[in-house]
Enzyme design. Structure first.
Site, PDB file in Angstrom:
ATOM      1  N   SER A 183      15.104  65.974  72.958  1.00 39.11           N
ATOM      2  CA  SER A 183      16.184  65.969  73.983  1.00 39.11           C
ATOM      3  C   SER A 183      15.089  65.184  75.235  1.00 39.11           C
ATOM      4  CB  SER A 183      16.699  67.039  74.128  1.00 39.11           C
ATOM      5  OG  SER A 183      17.699  67.172  73.313  1.00 39.11           O
TER       6      SER A 183
ATOM      7  N   SER B 278      20.581  71.321  77.845  1.00 37.55           N
ATOM      8  CA  SER B 278      20.276  70.066  76.938  1.00 37.55           C
ATOM      9  C   SER B 278      21.391  70.070  76.054  1.00 37.55           C
ATOM     10  CB  SER B 278      18.957  70.315  76.275  1.00 37.55           C
ATOM     11  OG  SER B 278      18.437  69.106  75.728  1.00 37.55           O
TER      12      SER B 278
ATOM     13  N   LYS C 212      16.711  62.214  76.737  1.00 41.21           N
ATOM     14  CA  LYS C 212      18.003  62.331  77.903  1.00 41.21           C
ATOM     15  C   LYS C 212      17.548  62.170  79.311  1.00 41.21           C
ATOM     16  CE  LYS C 212      20.224  65.614  74.998  1.00 41.21           C
ATOM     17  NZ  LYS C 212      20.331  66.960  74.512  1.00 41.21           N
TER      18      LYS C 212
END
Length: 420
Positions: A63, A119, A66
């Site tokens: 993640s 997240s 991101k």
């Protein structure tokens, strides 16, 4: 300034600093033993990579993908109160999410907070679909274009979420640079990732918690983003600010949630314990006052053209050597380069800063030089001797003329000489 003029070497500053990326043996403390597949420690103020373990190795990043998703959204959505509608997309039960259902409406502000703190994969999908104008693939292409623009040579995206899909990877070195760009280009981003928790005003949940547990528990940690998948392991990009210096670290491939925090903190502590930001030369700092040729007693200030700042190890010593001519001769306009200030570490020049003239230095006029020459003691003595000799010669001629009047011998002798 004449070529080959004598130089003045002045040691201005002697500070306890070290060369950039100094070997571990030169530091007061050895780097920590990290349980990672790759890592990086970065000083964004000077663009220095202070330490790394396989820092350019391309790895799954989970993640922390991101970080780029957030950047693309913030570059394309100016009003964070814009409302997006969640598409007809269903997340896998194992994905991190806030429970968005098709048709749910949330502001971009809240979607970003949900994506960055807990997240949320569904929040990331919502943002990518809508910013990509109904195409997640178009959004991913935007991500890759931005990666190329930023010079992230070991980064490629195939998802806005960070799932273990082919072609989605980055490196520890690229991650810290991307995080620095996010933090420095968006106050909203920097503020969001520095919160232990947040309250949302839209969407299916109202309260979210930051998975980066260092935020809030370590006062000087200021962000940035966690990640975890089976392929990537546990990943953490962390930022901190202490002792007037910002550092960003990345640890990839750790084996647990607590391990990623421990490894990131150990790397950050190593950075703050062994490095420090120094500015031994400041912009417009007067570094010398050389004499002026043909103007006794006059000195002119010269200054550093720019500052020199570097993150250096604490246990080395650096000196600043200023090299300018012993004397300057006009005419020279203000701002003329007249020398350099060299930052020297262990006999090695790390940087050379131009040294400039603070004010215009006019040429000395010929009349002034002549007058100064005339008034010198030796010149006056010579003039006096010449005057005595001239006056003596004039007196001698006058006496001869008086001695050769009418009937005088001298006149007859003169006449004979003339006839002959």
């Amino acid at each position: 300034m004449r070529r080959g003029a004598a130089r003045v070497a002045a040691v201005l500053i002697c500070v306890a600093v070290a060369a950039v990326a100094a070997p571990a043996a030169a530091l007061a403390e050895a780097p920590p033993k990290l349980g990672v597949t790759s890592a990086a420690l970065y000083a964004p103020s000077t663009g220095q990579m202070l330490y790394g373990i396989a820092a350019n190795r391309e790895r799954p990043i989970a993640s922390t993908t991101k970080l780029m998703t957030a950047l693309i959204v913030l570059e394309h959505v100016r009003d964070l109160h814009t409302v997006f509608t969640y598409p007809d997309y269903h997340q896998a039960p194992s994905d991190s999410q806030i429970g968005l259902q098709p048709g749910d409406r949330m502001t971009v502000h809240d979607l970003l907070v949900a994506m960055l703190l807990p997240s949320a994969d569904d929040a990331a999908e919502d943002l990518a679909y809508n910013v990509g104008h109904g195409s997640v693939a178009r959004f991913v292409a935007m991500m890759n274009g931005e990666a190329r623009k930023l010079g992230l040579k070991h980064t490629h995206y195939s998802t806005p979420i960070g799932l273990d899909t082919p072609g989605n990877y980055s490196s520890a070195a690229d991650l810290v640079k991307l995080a620095e760009y996010d933090l420095s280009h968006s106050k909203f981003f920097a503020h969001t990732v520095d919160q232990p928790s947040a309250t949302l005003k839209t969407g299916p949940v109202r309260y979210v918690t930051n998975l980066n547990t260092l935020v809030g528990s370590v006062p000087w940690i200021t962000g940035v983003k966690t990640g975890h998948t089976n392929g990537a392991g546990y990943v953490l990009v962390a930022s901190g600010h202490k002792d007037g210096m910002t550092l960003i670290s990345a640890v990839l491939g750790t084996d647990s949630d607590s391990a990623r925090s421990d490894n990131a903190l150990a790397l950050m502590n190593y950075g703050y314990g062994n490095f420090r930001s120094w500015t031994p030369v400041r912009a417009h700092q007067v570094v010398a006052r050389p004499a002026v040729k043909d103007r006794p007693g006059v000195r002119v200030p010269v200054y550093a053209a720019r500052a020199f700042t570097r993150v250096l190890a604490r246990d080395s010593r650096v000196r600043i050597r200023v090299d300018v001519p012993k004397r300057l001769a006009g005419p020279l306009p203000r701002g003329s380069v007249v020398g350099s200030a060299k930052v020297v570490d262990d006999g090695r020049v790390i940087s050379s800063v131009p040294v400039l003239l603070l004010r215009t230095l006019p040429a000395v006029s010929g009349l002034t030089l002549a007058a100064r020459t005339v008034t010198k003691p030796l010149t006056l003595a010579l003039i006096a001797i010449v005057l005595v000799l001239v006056l003596g010669a004039v007196g001698l001629v006058a006496r001869r003329r008086r001695g050769s009047g009418p009937g005088g011998r001298g006149r007859a002798q003169d006449s004979e000489w003339e006839v002959a």
